[in-house]
Design a protein around this motif. Structure first.
Motif, PDB file in Angstrom:
ATOM      1  N   GLY A 140      -3.435  -8.364   8.529  1.00 50.28           N
ATOM      2  CA  GLY A 140      -4.641  -7.436   8.385  1.00 50.28           C
ATOM      3  C   GLY A 140      -4.588  -6.713   7.151  1.00 50.28           C
ATOM      4  N   LEU A 141      -3.282  -6.316   6.652  1.00 50.39           N
ATOM      5  CA  LEU A 141      -3.437  -5.540   5.385  1.00 50.39           C
ATOM      6  C   LEU A 141      -3.648  -6.328   4.054  1.00 50.39           C
ATOM      7  CD1 LEU A 141      -0.622  -2.725   5.564  1.00 50.39           C
ATOM      8  CD2 LEU A 141      -2.922  -2.442   5.050  1.00 50.39           C
ATOM      9  N   LEU A 142      -3.498  -7.960   4.236  1.00 48.03           N
ATOM     10  CA  LEU A 142      -3.647  -8.729   3.151  1.00 48.03           C
ATOM     11  C   LEU A 142      -4.699  -8.246   2.109  1.00 48.03           C
ATOM     12  CD1 LEU A 142      -2.409 -12.077   4.395  1.00 48.03           C
ATOM     13  CD2 LEU A 142      -1.394 -10.709   2.845  1.00 48.03           C
ATOM     14  N   PRO A 143      -6.176  -8.151   2.781  1.00 45.70           N
ATOM     15  CA  PRO A 143      -7.071  -7.921   1.760  1.00 45.70           C
ATOM     16  C   PRO A 143      -6.688  -6.760   0.821  1.00 45.70           C
ATOM     17  CG  PRO A 143      -8.262  -8.026   3.881  1.00 45.70           C
ATOM     18  CD  PRO A 143      -6.429  -8.038   4.175  1.00 45.70           C
ATOM     19  N   ALA A 144      -6.043  -5.723   1.289  1.00 40.36           N
ATOM     20  CA  ALA A 144      -5.728  -4.529   0.411  1.00 40.36           C
ATOM     21  C   ALA A 144      -4.510  -4.997  -0.359  1.00 40.36           C
ATOM     22  CB  ALA A 144      -5.173  -3.200   1.505  1.00 40.36           C
ATOM     23  N   ALA A 145      -3.856  -5.556   0.110  1.00 40.61           N
ATOM     24  CA  ALA A 145      -2.482  -6.090  -0.693  1.00 40.61           C
ATOM     25  C   ALA A 145      -3.015  -6.880  -2.075  1.00 40.61           C
ATOM     26  CB  ALA A 145      -1.529  -6.748   0.283  1.00 40.61           C
ATOM     27  N   VAL A 146      -4.097  -7.826  -1.618  1.00 42.17           N
ATOM     28  CA  VAL A 146      -4.590  -8.624  -2.737  1.00 42.17           C
ATOM     29  C   VAL A 146      -5.192  -7.802  -3.708  1.00 42.17           C
ATOM     30  CG1 VAL A 146      -6.493 -10.238  -3.214  1.00 42.17           C
ATOM     31  CG2 VAL A 146      -4.921 -10.642  -1.220  1.00 42.17           C
ATOM     32  N   LEU A 147      -6.001  -6.633  -3.324  1.00 41.73           N
ATOM     33  CA  LEU A 147      -6.630  -5.710  -4.180  1.00 41.73           C
ATOM     34  C   LEU A 147      -5.561  -5.228  -5.335  1.00 41.73           C
ATOM     35  CD1 LEU A 147      -9.310  -4.199  -2.053  1.00 41.73           C
ATOM     36  CD2 LEU A 147      -9.680  -5.934  -3.987  1.00 41.73           C
ATOM     37  N   ALA A 148      -4.585  -4.780  -4.736  1.00 36.66           N
ATOM     38  CA  ALA A 148      -3.418  -4.008  -5.358  1.00 36.66           C
ATOM     39  C   ALA A 148      -2.753  -5.001  -6.129  1.00 36.66           C
ATOM     40  CB  ALA A 148      -2.305  -3.374  -4.420  1.00 36.66           C
ATOM     41  N   LEU A 149      -2.490  -6.293  -5.830  1.00 38.97           N
ATOM     42  CA  LEU A 149      -1.701  -7.060  -6.754  1.00 38.97           C
ATOM     43  C   LEU A 149      -2.582  -7.536  -7.820  1.00 38.97           C
ATOM     44  CD1 LEU A 149       0.228  -9.350  -4.128  1.00 38.97           C
ATOM     45  CD2 LEU A 149       1.303  -7.772  -5.577  1.00 38.97           C
ATOM     46  N   THR A 150      -3.804  -7.680  -7.662  1.00 36.15           N
ATOM     47  CA  THR A 150      -4.616  -8.140  -8.577  1.00 36.15           C
ATOM     48  C   THR A 150      -4.704  -7.093  -9.617  1.00 36.15           C
ATOM     49  OG1 THR A 150      -6.158  -9.149  -6.935  1.00 36.15           O
ATOM     50  CG2 THR A 150      -7.174  -8.834  -8.994  1.00 36.15           C
ATOM     51  N   ALA A 151      -4.653  -5.671  -9.260  1.00 39.58           N
ATOM     52  CA  ALA A 151      -4.598  -4.767 -10.321  1.00 39.58           C
ATOM     53  C   ALA A 151      -3.466  -4.569 -11.094  1.00 39.58           C
ATOM     54  CB  ALA A 151      -4.684  -3.403  -9.594  1.00 39.58           C
ATOM     55  N   LEU A 152      -2.174  -5.133 -10.456  1.00 33.52           N
ATOM     56  CA  LEU A 152      -1.002  -5.297 -11.079  1.00 33.52           C
ATOM     57  C   LEU A 152      -0.818  -6.288 -11.894  1.00 33.52           C
ATOM     58  CD1 LEU A 152       1.375  -4.135  -8.150  1.00 33.52           C
ATOM     59  CD2 LEU A 152       0.934  -2.671 -10.121  1.00 33.52           C
ATOM     60  N   LEU A 153      -1.587  -7.369 -11.795  1.00 29.44           N
ATOM     61  CA  LEU A 153      -1.485  -8.512 -12.493  1.00 29.44           C
ATOM     62  C   LEU A 153      -2.366  -8.393 -13.678  1.00 29.44           C
ATOM     63  CD1 LEU A 153      -1.081 -11.728 -12.708  1.00 29.44           C
ATOM     64  CD2 LEU A 153      -3.351 -11.965 -11.636  1.00 29.44           C
ATOM     65  N   LEU A 154      -3.537  -7.588 -13.573  1.00 27.30           N
ATOM     66  CA  LEU A 154      -4.149  -7.028 -14.797  1.00 27.30           C
ATOM     67  C   LEU A 154      -3.498  -6.200 -15.789  1.00 27.30           C
ATOM     68  CD1 LEU A 154      -7.559  -6.256 -12.978  1.00 27.30           C
ATOM     69  CD2 LEU A 154      -7.245  -8.038 -14.743  1.00 27.30           C
ATOM     70  N   PHE A 155      -2.502  -5.556 -15.402  1.00 25.78           N
ATOM     71  CA  PHE A 155      -1.715  -4.578 -15.930  1.00 25.78           C
ATOM     72  C   PHE A 155      -0.761  -5.574 -16.654  1.00 25.78           C
ATOM     73  CE2 PHE A 155      -2.309  -0.426 -14.001  1.00 25.78           C
ATOM     74  CZ  PHE A 155      -2.848   0.123 -14.817  1.00 25.78           C
ATOM     75  N   GLY A 156      -0.165  -6.411 -15.991  1.00 26.22           N
ATOM     76  CA  GLY A 156       0.944  -7.412 -16.525  1.00 26.22           C
ATOM     77  C   GLY A 156       0.382  -7.976 -17.596  1.00 26.22           C
ATOM     78  N   ILE A 157      -0.977  -8.651 -17.492  1.00 29.10           N
ATOM     79  CA  ILE A 157      -1.518  -9.463 -18.567  1.00 29.10           C
ATOM     80  C   ILE A 157      -1.759  -8.513 -19.782  1.00 29.10           C
ATOM     81  CG2 ILE A 157      -3.656 -10.573 -19.313  1.00 29.10           C
ATOM     82  CD1 ILE A 157      -3.773 -11.769 -16.533  1.00 29.10           C
ATOM     83  N   ASP A 158      -2.259  -7.305 -19.517  1.00 31.25           N
ATOM     84  CA  ASP A 158      -2.323  -6.367 -20.667  1.00 31.25           C
ATOM     85  C   ASP A 158      -1.226  -6.173 -21.414  1.00 31.25           C
ATOM     86  OD1 ASP A 158      -4.448  -5.123 -22.092  1.00 31.25           O
ATOM     87  OD2 ASP A 158      -3.340  -3.014 -21.291  1.00 31.25           O
ATOM     88  N   THR A 159       0.117  -6.071 -20.613  1.00 35.48           N
ATOM     89  CA  THR A 159       1.274  -5.750 -21.123  1.00 35.48           C
ATOM     90  C   THR A 159       1.570  -6.889 -22.260  1.00 35.48           C
ATOM     91  OG1 THR A 159       1.944  -4.695 -19.110  1.00 35.48           O
ATOM     92  CG2 THR A 159       3.590  -4.879 -20.751  1.00 35.48           C
ATOM     93  N   ILE A 160       1.721  -8.003 -21.668  1.00 34.46           N
ATOM     94  CA  ILE A 160       1.912  -9.202 -22.293  1.00 34.46           C
ATOM     95  C   ILE A 160       1.010  -9.437 -23.708  1.00 34.46           C
ATOM     96  CG2 ILE A 160       2.288 -11.798 -22.410  1.00 34.46           C
ATOM     97  CD1 ILE A 160       3.199 -11.322 -19.259  1.00 34.46           C
ATOM     98  N   ASN A 161      -0.252  -9.399 -23.404  1.00 27.90           N
ATOM     99  CA  ASN A 161      -1.362  -9.542 -24.399  1.00 27.90           C
ATOM    100  C   ASN A 161      -2.040  -8.501 -24.587  1.00 27.90           C
ATOM    101  OD1 ASN A 161      -2.952 -10.922 -26.163  1.00 27.90           O
ATOM    102  ND2 ASN A 161      -4.100 -12.124 -24.737  1.00 27.90           N
TER     103      ASN A 161
END
Lengths: 101, 498
Positions: free
Chosen positions: B15-36
């Protein structure tokens, strides 16, 4: 001799009121942040004492959360105050009035 | 099924997956921004952000459709049930709309990755607010929503209006969260508990400290009223919405407001049940009745006097907070509480689409360089008919005219209030709705019937803004046939709270 709980409530209420007075009267954004910190710590006094009073550690643990969040809030606040300083040449909160309140 | 495929993620309740998906997407965005860190990947960042929020939307939707059972997770700190999933639907759809719309807004800006990451972190905080089952998680989730929001409002850091708006939002927000946490400390002092169920149990023996408890409850109400932009803590709203980038204004006035309501429903229904709190003298229902009437009246009257569209929409969103507050103000021991609370949730759901859409139309007008006052909108329909039709739909729906989603949600809400015996709340709401028609129709009149004072040159059509405005209009219209299921779901999940 144990100090009665009401004394702690009075202490925290006094701290909180000092914080509110600071928020209402200070024009300097940094002093405003300090006043907010005082209000949060007033809550921490309650949490720590009543944690001991009730004999559970929930309150003490939460006071650590409050301290951490206060730090995060100050970090954002300082950032905003910094751009305030760059745009308005000062940290007076009453200077920033391009829109009416 | 998407949810079945992801059900095996270790350590996360499904049931927490929607929140987890939102948080992971945000971290993914930070990751992409760090690499590029170059700013040429806007389309990619926007795509990831939209994809993440749509995935969260699909997950929450499929869990809700499957009839998710109420599950407390992490030692009662969070409660995943129909209510949390229902609100996650609202947050995820608003996030998706705002992410698409920001594509055009961010084209000339630096720090796009940070913008999207902040939006998604705020959305994560909102879905956790809707799931909070303890005052501790409630406070942490509220801060997780607030802190990115302050930064988003002040996002245009060389723009005086944006910085000023960010400052004012931050000052009021920091004060409100300090008041909230002090209220939590007083409730803890009186009951010795943090989780809602434990507080409700401990209230039985807290009769002799009802004063401390009551003060704490009022302070908590003040803290959440800030998030809802309800009356005593509303005055940040016009400033913040006017100065902030328009997509951010839409995000805050729809999703962030709904999150405040989600949290209030959780706290007050879960921790301070009406049938126990009111006989003790902790009459929070009365507090919300005063707030509801004050918020409706002040919001609508102030909106009627505005010439600036963004300020008008800001005050109208204050007014809508007043309508939604009826959900808490019309509760009573033994009354049809699920119906009235569910009606309020359904109203927030419809409001999420129509209000975000209205702010995104303003974003589009800003994009074209149209001014901010009502007069600047004169004759806009001649140059941009499709977008103007969408705006007309939003305005009439916000006003609550019959063929639109806003009419049904208000009707059900007022009907539920009458059913609970609070006919006077419904009457105040109806009078205010009638007044609101005045200022909403002024916008429609300016768009369609006035002559443009200056001939308007529209450059290219912003694709992202068009898509999101039309999606929001479609959402408002689809809710016509779908409104029955929406309100039924809302009332079922709300009834499960009591």
């Amino acid at each position: 001799m144990a100090v009665p709980p009401s004394y702690y409530l009075l202490l925290s209420a006094a701290l909180f009121c000092i914080g509110v007075a600071g928020v209402l009267t200070r024009r300097n954004a940094l002093l405003f942040l300090m006043s907010i910190e005082l209000m949060l710590n007033a809550a921490n006094v309650n949490f720590v004492y009543f944690s001991q009073f009730w004999g559970n550690v929930t309150g003490q643990t939460f006071s650590l959360f409050v301290i951490a969040l206060a730090a995060a809030e100050v970090a954002i606040g300082i950032g905003i105050i910094l751009v305030l300083y760059r745009n308005f040449d000062g940290v007076d909160v009453t200077e920033a009035t391009t829109m009416r309140w | 099924m998407i949810d079945l495929a992801l059900q095996t993620v270790p350590g996360v309740a499904d049931g927490l997956l929607p929140a987890a998906v939102l948080a992971l997407t945000a971290l993914l965005l930070f990751g992409i921004d760090t690499i590029n860190p170059k700013e040429d990947s806007l389309a990619l960042l926007c795509g990831i952000s939209v994809g993440g929020s749509l995935l969260a939307l699909a997950l929450a939707g499929s869990l809700l459709a499957a009839g998710y059972e109420a599950t407390p997770v992490y030692g009662d700190a969070l409660m995943i049930d129909g209510t949390s999933l229902f609100f996650t639907l609202v947050f995820a759809s608003v996030t998706a709309l705002v992410s698409v719309a920001s594509y055009d807004y961010l084209r000339d800006q630096d720090y796009c990755a940070e913008f999207y990451a902040l939006v998604l972190f705020a959305a994560t905080g909102m879905s956790l607010m809707a799931a909070a089952n303890s005052l501790a998680t409630a406070f942490v989730a509220l801060e997780l929503t607030s802190l990115p929001s302050y930064a988003l409002v002040a996002f245009l850091k060389t723009d005086e209006g944006s910085v000023e708006a960010g400052l004012k939002y931050f000052l009021v927000g920091a004060l409100a969260s300090a008041v909230l946490v002090f209220g939590i400390s007083l409730v803890y002092a009186a009951t010795g508990a943090m989780t809602f169920s434990a507080i409700a149990e401990a209230m039985v023996g807290a009769g002799d400290v009802a004063g401390v408890l009551g003060l704490g409850v009022v302070m908590i109400a003040g803290g959440v009223a800030f998030k809802m932009a309800a009356v005593p803590f509303h005055f940040w709203a016009p400033e913040a919405y006017e100065g902030a980038p328009a997509p951010v204004s839409g995000f805050l006035s729809s999703a962030s407001k709904a999150a405040g309501f989600a949290l209030a429903f959780r706290i007050f229904v879960g921790a301070f049940p009406v049938e126990m709190a009111v006989p003790m003298g902790v009459d929070w229902v009365l507090v919300f009745q005063i707030l509801a009437v004050g918020t409706m009246t002040l919001g609508n009257f102030a909106a009627a006097t505005q010439e600036n569209i963004k300020r008008m929409l800001a005050y109208s969103s204050v007014g809508h907070a007043g309508y939604a507050l009826i959900g808490l103000a019309a509760l009573s021991a033994g009354g049809p509480n699920g119906n009235v609370l569910g009606a309020s949730m359904a109203h927030l759901f419809v409001y999420g689409f129509m209000n975000t859409g209205a702010f995104l139309f303003v974003a589009m007008a800003e994009h074209w360089g149209v001014g901010r006052t009502l007069e600047d909108y004169n004759g806009l329909a001649a140059t941009a008919p499709v977008a103007s039709v969408a705006m007309t739909v939003f305005m009439f729906s916000l006003a609550g005219l019959p063929p639109f989603g806003g009419f049904f949600s208000k009707y059900v809400l007022f009907y539920a209030a009458v059913e609970s015996g609070f006919w006077w709340l419904a009457a105040v709401g109806a009078v205010n709705s009638a007044l609101s028609l005045f200022y909403y129709s002024r916008v429609v009149k300016a768009l369609w019937f006035e002559e443009a004072t200056v001939p308007l040159e529209i450059g290219r059509r912003p694709v992202g803004l068009y898509v999101s405005v039309l999606a929001a209009a479609l959402g408002t219209l689809i809710l016509l046939p779908l409104f029955g299921p929406v309100v039924e779901t809302a009332q079922t999940v709300a009834a499960a709270l009591f």
